[in-house]
Motif scaffolding. Structure first.
Motif, PDB file in Angstrom:
ATOM      1  N   GLY A  66       0.791  -1.228   0.000  1.00 53.14           N
ATOM      2  CA  GLY A  66       0.000   0.000   0.000  1.00 53.14           C
ATOM      3  C   GLY A  66       0.820   1.273   0.000  1.00 53.14           C
ATOM      4  N   GLY A  67       2.111   1.171   0.284  1.00 52.18           N
ATOM      5  CA  GLY A  67       2.979   2.338   0.224  1.00 52.18           C
ATOM      6  C   GLY A  67       2.935   3.253   1.428  1.00 52.18           C
ATOM      7  N   GLN A  68       2.362   2.811   2.532  1.00 51.11           N
ATOM      8  CA  GLN A  68       2.306   3.663   3.717  1.00 51.11           C
ATOM      9  C   GLN A  68       3.463   3.352   4.661  1.00 51.11           C
ATOM     10  N   ILE A  69       3.869   4.366   5.400  1.00 50.89           N
ATOM     11  CA  ILE A  69       4.800   4.167   6.510  1.00 50.89           C
ATOM     12  C   ILE A  69       3.923   4.081   7.755  1.00 50.89           C
ATOM     13  N   VAL A  70       3.756   2.891   8.267  1.00 43.18           N
ATOM     14  CA  VAL A  70       2.881   2.674   9.419  1.00 43.18           C
ATOM     15  C   VAL A  70       3.738   2.177  10.577  1.00 43.18           C
ATOM     16  N   ASN A  71       3.609   2.832  11.716  1.00 44.40           N
ATOM     17  CA  ASN A  71       4.365   2.427  12.898  1.00 44.40           C
ATOM     18  C   ASN A  71       3.675   1.252  13.561  1.00 44.40           C
ATOM     19  N   GLY A  72       4.434   0.211  13.811  1.00 43.38           N
ATOM     20  CA  GLY A  72       3.869  -0.905  14.537  1.00 43.38           C
ATOM     21  C   GLY A  72       4.078  -2.227  13.829  1.00 43.38           C
ATOM     22  N   ALA A 135      -6.784   4.395  23.235  1.00 42.90           N
ATOM     23  CA  ALA A 135      -5.924   3.492  24.011  1.00 42.90           C
ATOM     24  C   ALA A 135      -4.622   3.231  23.259  1.00 42.90           C
ATOM     25  N   HIS A 136      -4.727   3.030  21.951  1.00 52.02           N
ATOM     26  CA  HIS A 136      -3.553   2.814  21.095  1.00 52.02           C
ATOM     27  C   HIS A 136      -2.621   4.034  21.185  1.00 52.02           C
ATOM     28  N   LYS A 137      -3.200   5.209  21.084  1.00 56.65           N
ATOM     29  CA  LYS A 137      -2.437   6.459  21.172  1.00 56.65           C
ATOM     30  C   LYS A 137      -1.722   6.562  22.522  1.00 56.65           C
ATOM     31  N   ALA A 138      -2.446   6.308  23.595  1.00 56.81           N
ATOM     32  CA  ALA A 138      -1.859   6.399  24.942  1.00 56.81           C
ATOM     33  C   ALA A 138      -0.712   5.408  25.098  1.00 56.81           C
ATOM     34  N   HIS A 139      -0.892   4.213  24.568  1.00 57.60           N
ATOM     35  CA  HIS A 139       0.157   3.211  24.706  1.00 57.60           C
ATOM     36  C   HIS A 139       1.395   3.597  23.895  1.00 57.60           C
ATOM     37  N   TRP A 140       1.219   4.073  22.668  1.00 56.87           N
ATOM     38  CA  TRP A 140       2.370   4.494  21.875  1.00 56.87           C
ATOM     39  C   TRP A 140       3.080   5.680  22.511  1.00 56.87           C
ATOM     40  N   LYS A 142       3.513   6.159  25.598  1.00 51.14           N
ATOM     41  CA  LYS A 142       4.383   5.590  26.641  1.00 51.14           C
ATOM     42  C   LYS A 142       5.696   5.084  26.048  1.00 51.14           C
ATOM     43  N   HIS A 143       5.694   4.795  24.746  1.00 52.12           N
ATOM     44  CA  HIS A 143       6.877   4.275  24.066  1.00 52.12           C
ATOM     45  C   HIS A 143       7.586   5.349  23.239  1.00 52.12           C
ATOM     46  N   GLY A 144       7.254   6.611  23.487  1.00 52.42           N
ATOM     47  CA  GLY A 144       7.992   7.701  22.869  1.00 52.42           C
ATOM     48  C   GLY A 144       7.418   8.259  21.579  1.00 52.42           C
ATOM     49  N   HIS A 145       6.282   7.761  21.126  1.00 48.53           N
ATOM     50  CA  HIS A 145       5.694   8.266  19.884  1.00 48.53           C
ATOM     51  C   HIS A 145       4.652   9.331  20.219  1.00 48.53           C
ATOM     52  N   THR A 146       5.024  10.574  20.004  1.00 54.91           N
ATOM     53  CA  THR A 146       4.143  11.684  20.370  1.00 54.91           C
ATOM     54  C   THR A 146       3.446  12.302  19.156  1.00 54.91           C
ATOM     55  N   GLY A 147       3.537  11.654  18.003  1.00 52.61           N
ATOM     56  CA  GLY A 147       2.976  12.212  16.780  1.00 52.61           C
ATOM     57  C   GLY A 147       1.571  11.762  16.448  1.00 52.61           C
ATOM     58  N   LEU A 148       0.821  11.300  17.444  1.00 58.08           N
ATOM     59  CA  LEU A 148      -0.556  10.860  17.203  1.00 58.08           C
ATOM     60  C   LEU A 148      -1.530  11.924  17.691  1.00 58.08           C
ATOM     61  N   GLU A 149      -2.573  12.138  16.911  1.00 64.41           N
ATOM     62  CA  GLU A 149      -3.557  13.163  17.257  1.00 64.41           C
ATOM     63  C   GLU A 149      -4.956  12.639  16.929  1.00 64.41           C
ATOM     64  N   MET A 150      -5.848  12.721  17.908  1.00 70.14           N
ATOM     65  CA  MET A 150      -7.223  12.289  17.686  1.00 70.14           C
ATOM     66  C   MET A 150      -7.955  13.321  16.834  1.00 70.14           C
ATOM     67  N   VAL A 151      -8.890  12.835  16.014  1.00 73.68           N
ATOM     68  CA  VAL A 151      -9.679  13.670  15.120  1.00 73.68           C
ATOM     69  C   VAL A 151     -11.152  13.462  15.464  1.00 73.68           C
ATOM     70  N   SER A 152     -11.842  14.546  15.749  1.00 67.38           N
ATOM     71  CA  SER A 152     -13.267  14.451  16.074  1.00 67.38           C
ATOM     72  C   SER A 152     -14.088  14.269  14.796  1.00 67.38           C
ATOM     73  N   LYS A 153     -15.331  13.877  14.966  1.00 66.42           N
ATOM     74  CA  LYS A 153     -16.234  13.728  13.827  1.00 66.42           C
ATOM     75  C   LYS A 153     -16.311  15.028  13.018  1.00 66.42           C
ATOM     76  N   ALA A 154     -16.353  16.147  13.702  1.00 72.89           N
ATOM     77  CA  ALA A 154     -16.446  17.448  13.028  1.00 72.89           C
ATOM     78  C   ALA A 154     -15.192  17.767  12.208  1.00 72.89           C
ATOM     79  N   GLU A 155     -14.044  17.198  12.585  1.00 73.99           N
ATOM     80  CA  GLU A 155     -12.779  17.485  11.896  1.00 73.99           C
ATOM     81  C   GLU A 155     -12.453  16.508  10.773  1.00 73.99           C
ATOM     82  N   VAL A 156     -13.191  15.414  10.679  1.00 73.77           N
ATOM     83  CA  VAL A 156     -12.885  14.372   9.704  1.00 73.77           C
ATOM     84  C   VAL A 156     -12.809  14.931   8.284  1.00 73.77           C
ATOM     85  N   GLY A 168     -11.405   9.732  14.184  1.00 76.89           N
ATOM     86  CA  GLY A 168     -10.234   9.007  13.745  1.00 76.89           C
ATOM     87  C   GLY A 168      -8.976   9.481  14.443  1.00 76.89           C
ATOM     88  N   MET A 169      -7.859   9.148  13.842  1.00 73.91           N
ATOM     89  CA  MET A 169      -6.583   9.505  14.426  1.00 73.91           C
ATOM     90  C   MET A 169      -5.597   9.789  13.301  1.00 73.91           C
TER      91      MET A 169
END
Length: 172
Positions: A66-72, A135-140, A142-156, A168-169
């Protein structure tokens, strides 16, 4: 930069077949992501490297992803920590983040025309999926990944052209 959809990839141009004898320090068989990355790393360290590929660079599975850089990984870090220990989960989390950085730095250093898009959007259809993402965001984090941001329905709608998602995220 804003998150946007990547364009479909383009096939690598054909390369000439090996002719005659070649002397080299290292021969890499296969020009997928792993072979190409290994050859580049070794070349940067001063080795003479030859890459042999039966088709085109990135032809096999590397060219059909798919060509994505996905952490995990295929299992989340909580599962990895539970099975193999927190120390191994921390090291794997760091390695995953480092892999993305290696890709981005090589794209910049070598001016690779690959339509690199920074960030990715993970969509949630339900409130349960949103809680799982939180939960996924909170766990990451803890492992030093601070580049996650939640997206509300209004922001989608800033990221995708639909109102079907509950939120989404963004993984920057």
């Amino acid at each position: 930069p804003p998150v946007r959809a990547a364009r479909p990839g383009r096939a690598a141009p054909p390369r000439p077949a090996l002719q005659g004898d070649v002397e080299t320090d290292i021969c890499v068989i296969g020009a997928g992501f792993t072979g190409t990355s290994a050859a580049l790393e070794l070349s940067e360290r001063g080795y003479s490297v030859v890459v042999l590929e039966a088709e085109r660079i990135g032809f096999g599975a590397s060219g059909r992803n798919g060509g994505q850089i996905v952490n995990g990984y295929s299992r989340d870090l909580q599962t990895i920590a539970g099975r193999y220990g927190k120390d191994k989960a921390l090291k794997l989390a760091a390695m995953s983040l480092e892999g993305g950085e290696i890709i981005r730095s090589r794209v910049a250093k070598y001016s690779i025309g690959c339509d690199l898009v920074h960030g990715g959007f993970f969509a949630a259809f339900t409130d349960k999926q949103i809680r799982e993402m939180e939960a996924h965001k909170a766990h990451w984090e803890k492992h030093g990944h601070t580049g996650l941001e939640m997206v509300s329905k209004a922001e989608v709608s800033k990221y995708v052209k639909t109102d079907r998602y509950a939120g989404g995220m963004i993984d920057k």
